[in-house]
Design a protein around this motif. Structure first.
Motif, short mmCIF file in Angstrom:
data_model
loop_
_atom_site.label_atom_id
_atom_site.label_comp_id
_atom_site.label_asym_id
_atom_site.label_seq_id
_atom_site.Cartn_x
_atom_site.Cartn_y
_atom_site.Cartn_z
N UNK A 4 0.85 -1.19 0.00
CA UNK A 4 0.00 0.00 0.00
C UNK A 4 0.88 1.24 0.00
N UNK A 5 0.53 2.21 -0.84
CA UNK A 5 1.28 3.46 -0.90
C UNK A 5 0.30 4.62 -0.90
N UNK A 6 0.39 5.48 0.10
CA UNK A 6 -0.50 6.62 0.20
C UNK A 6 0.11 7.84 -0.49
N UNK A 94 -1.93 10.19 7.91
CA UNK A 94 -2.98 9.29 7.47
C UNK A 94 -2.36 8.05 6.81
N UNK A 95 -2.89 6.89 7.19
CA UNK A 95 -2.39 5.61 6.69
C UNK A 95 -3.54 4.82 6.09
N UNK A 96 -3.25 4.05 5.04
CA UNK A 96 -4.21 3.03 4.63
C UNK A 96 -3.66 1.67 5.02
N UNK A 97 -4.56 0.73 5.21
CA UNK A 97 -4.18 -0.58 5.72
C UNK A 97 -5.13 -1.63 5.19
N UNK A 98 -4.64 -2.86 5.07
CA UNK A 98 -5.44 -3.99 4.62
C UNK A 98 -5.64 -4.97 5.77
N UNK A 99 -6.87 -5.46 5.91
CA UNK A 99 -7.19 -6.36 7.01
C UNK A 99 -6.42 -7.68 6.90
N UNK A 100 -6.10 -8.23 8.06
CA UNK A 100 -5.43 -9.52 8.12
C UNK A 100 -6.27 -10.61 7.45
N UNK A 101 -5.57 -11.51 6.75
CA UNK A 101 -6.21 -12.68 6.13
C UNK A 101 -7.31 -12.29 5.15
N UNK A 102 -7.22 -11.10 4.59
CA UNK A 102 -8.17 -10.61 3.58
C UNK A 102 -9.62 -10.63 4.09
N UNK A 123 -5.43 -5.19 11.22
CA UNK A 123 -4.93 -4.88 9.89
C UNK A 123 -3.44 -5.22 9.83
N UNK A 124 -3.06 -6.00 8.81
CA UNK A 124 -1.71 -6.54 8.79
C UNK A 124 -0.75 -5.87 7.85
N UNK A 125 -1.25 -5.09 6.90
CA UNK A 125 -0.38 -4.42 5.94
C UNK A 125 -0.68 -2.93 5.99
#
Length: 136
Positions: A4-6, A94-102, A123-125
């Motif tokens: 992820x890149x903000x 501000x950060x964006x993040x992806x939930x663990x295990x999709x 969120x893992x990523x």
């Protein structure tokens, strides 16, 4: 591993607008929860808004409802955060993040008497963050 890149942060006056972008890579066939969080200078990291990567399950923290809009463009592999009527209190990294295990947003959301909430630990990523400064 999703990356992820903000981008899109900056300095604005109160009442102004900014649109943050979160470029998502290595996530082509997935539909997990993507969230925006922020870390104010004198507080801990807090959740702002979330949605599933391909749409649906939109959630907002109360302080940004009616002012911020989360959206996605799967073709562009990007999740956006449109921020209008900005306030000094919105100043943060501000950060964006992806939930663990999709996991999808509905399964990550936590309900309490204060409403919905999303915990950073689910969120893992994470991206590297983009600074938003709102001042006169």
């Amino acid at each position: 591993q999703v990356q992820l890149v903000e981008s899109g942060g900056g300095s604005v006056q109160p009442g102004g607008s900014l649109r943050l972008s979160c470029s998502v890579s290595d996530y082509t066939y997935k539909d997990g929860c993507i969230g925006w969080f922020r870390h104010p200078p004198t507080n801990e990291r807090e959740w702002v808004a979330t949605m599933n990567y391909r749409g649906g399950d939109l959630y907002y923290t109360d302080s940004v409802k009616g002012r911020f809009t989360i959206s996605q463009d799967s073709a562009e592999a990007t999740v956006y955060l449109q921020m209008d009527s900005l306030k000094v209190d919105d100043t943060a990294m501000y950060y964006c993040a992806a939930a663990l295990n999709d996991r999808r947003c509905q399964s990550v959301a936590r309900w309490s008497s204060r409403g919905w909430n999303f915990r950073p630990g689910d969120f893992g990523a994470w991206g590297q963050g983009t600074q938003v400064t709102v001042s006169l």
